[in-house]
Design a protein around this motif. Sequence first.
Motif, PDB file in Angstrom:
ATOM      1  N   PRO A  34       0.835  -1.209   0.000  1.00 18.85           N
ATOM      2  CA  PRO A  34       0.000   0.000   0.000  1.00 18.85           C
ATOM      3  C   PRO A  34       0.869   1.258   0.000  1.00 18.85           C
ATOM      4  O   PRO A  34       1.992   1.267   0.505  1.00 18.85           O
ATOM      5  CB  PRO A  34      -0.813  -0.136   1.292  1.00 18.85           C
ATOM      6  CG  PRO A  34       0.007  -1.019   2.172  1.00 18.85           C
ATOM      7  CD  PRO A  34       0.710  -1.965   1.245  1.00 18.85           C
ATOM      8  N   THR A  35       0.329   2.314  -0.602  1.00 20.80           N
ATOM      9  CA  THR A  35       1.048   3.596  -0.618  1.00 20.80           C
ATOM     10  C   THR A  35       1.152   4.157   0.790  1.00 20.80           C
ATOM     11  O   THR A  35       2.198   4.632   1.219  1.00 20.80           O
ATOM     12  CB  THR A  35       0.328   4.576  -1.542  1.00 20.80           C
ATOM     13  OG1 THR A  35       0.180   3.982  -2.842  1.00 20.80           O
ATOM     14  CG2 THR A  35       1.084   5.887  -1.655  1.00 20.80           C
ATOM     15  N   TYR A  45      -4.000   3.053  -1.800  1.00 21.97           N
ATOM     16  CA  TYR A  45      -3.101   2.875  -2.937  1.00 21.97           C
ATOM     17  C   TYR A  45      -3.227   4.067  -3.878  1.00 21.97           C
ATOM     18  O   TYR A  45      -4.333   4.553  -4.134  1.00 21.97           O
ATOM     19  CB  TYR A  45      -3.434   1.593  -3.694  1.00 21.97           C
ATOM     20  CG  TYR A  45      -3.275   0.330  -2.864  1.00 21.97           C
ATOM     21  CD1 TYR A  45      -2.110  -0.417  -2.922  1.00 21.97           C
ATOM     22  CD2 TYR A  45      -4.293  -0.087  -2.007  1.00 21.97           C
ATOM     23  CE1 TYR A  45      -1.954  -1.572  -2.159  1.00 21.97           C
ATOM     24  CE2 TYR A  45      -4.146  -1.239  -1.239  1.00 21.97           C
ATOM     25  CZ  TYR A  45      -2.968  -1.979  -1.318  1.00 21.97           C
ATOM     26  OH  TYR A  45      -2.811  -3.113  -0.564  1.00 21.97           O
ATOM     27  N   ALA A  49       0.434   2.487  -7.811  1.00 19.68           N
ATOM     28  CA  ALA A  49       0.160   1.150  -7.267  1.00 19.68           C
ATOM     29  C   ALA A  49      -0.884   0.435  -8.115  1.00 19.68           C
ATOM     30  O   ALA A  49      -0.803  -0.782  -8.350  1.00 19.68           O
ATOM     31  CB  ALA A  49      -0.297   1.254  -5.819  1.00 19.68           C
TER      32      ALA A  49
END
Length: 311
Positions: A34-35, A45, A49
């Motif tokens: 995940p971001t 995300y 991503a």
Amino acid sequence: MDGATLYSIGDLARRTGLSVRTIRFYADAGVVPPTRRSSAGYRLYDLDALVRLELVRTLRDLGIDLVTIRRVLAREVTVAEVAEAHANAVDTQIRTLRLRRAVLRAVARRASSPEELDLMHKLAKLSDEERRKMITDFLDATFADLDVDPDFLAKMRCGLPALPDDPTTEQVEAWVELGELVADPDFRASIRRMAEYQARTRGDDVAPGTHERLTTITREWVEAARTAGVEPTSPEAEPVLADLLAEYATAFGRNPDDAFVAWLAERFEVGTDPRAERYWQLLGVMNGWPSWPSLAPVFDWFLAALRARSR
């Protein structure tokens, strides 16, 4: 939509068609982490991503493993390099599957026993090199230490099996039969006797092309007699036999007397094992060579007529 837009796992699932569980697995495996997380701890995300996840999905659909995918995402290898390597692997898998299909169809058609199924599987999965070695080992054992005609031996060694990438049921069956044949001690002994006889009679060699000419004449004249219903031991066979003896005697520089008849009969008795002809027929099926009619009935008739004359 800009680069600052963030997506939840549910958003990614709807956009990519992947399940939430699968996206979580990729995140936990470090493939598409995940971001960042929301204040409530939910995974979020960004667009990058999302793009990475689309690439992962495509590569997985093509059968690429996660270890290789990680290397692609880390730019250790390019997509093109991975595609080339995987395409080669798929080619191998396709060849294997085609061979299995041919074996299974052959087993079904032959109503094979478990023992024959096992033999067919073992023989069929040999590599081209292993198949060739199986035949060359047979030839080495057959002609070892014998002074045979070099042209004849060269012809034998040029006839090596080669199954295509997509073999037919008939080609697989031919290879199985050929494998059984060259492993048969009685067949090996018979071919060895032929080779020994040829080595002993090298002095009886004739001009190049003579054997082919005699074979053509024999086939034409004997087939005509057989078509007319002439039995080899009948009086009606005598003119055909006399003409053939004259041709063979002239070719070998002999007189067509009783001694020559006995000599020719012995020559055919040693050299006309029908399994030798079958050996070449099976190689022809495997290698896609043009088929030719069997000469076994022709020379069986000729030999029977010679034996009748010798009595």
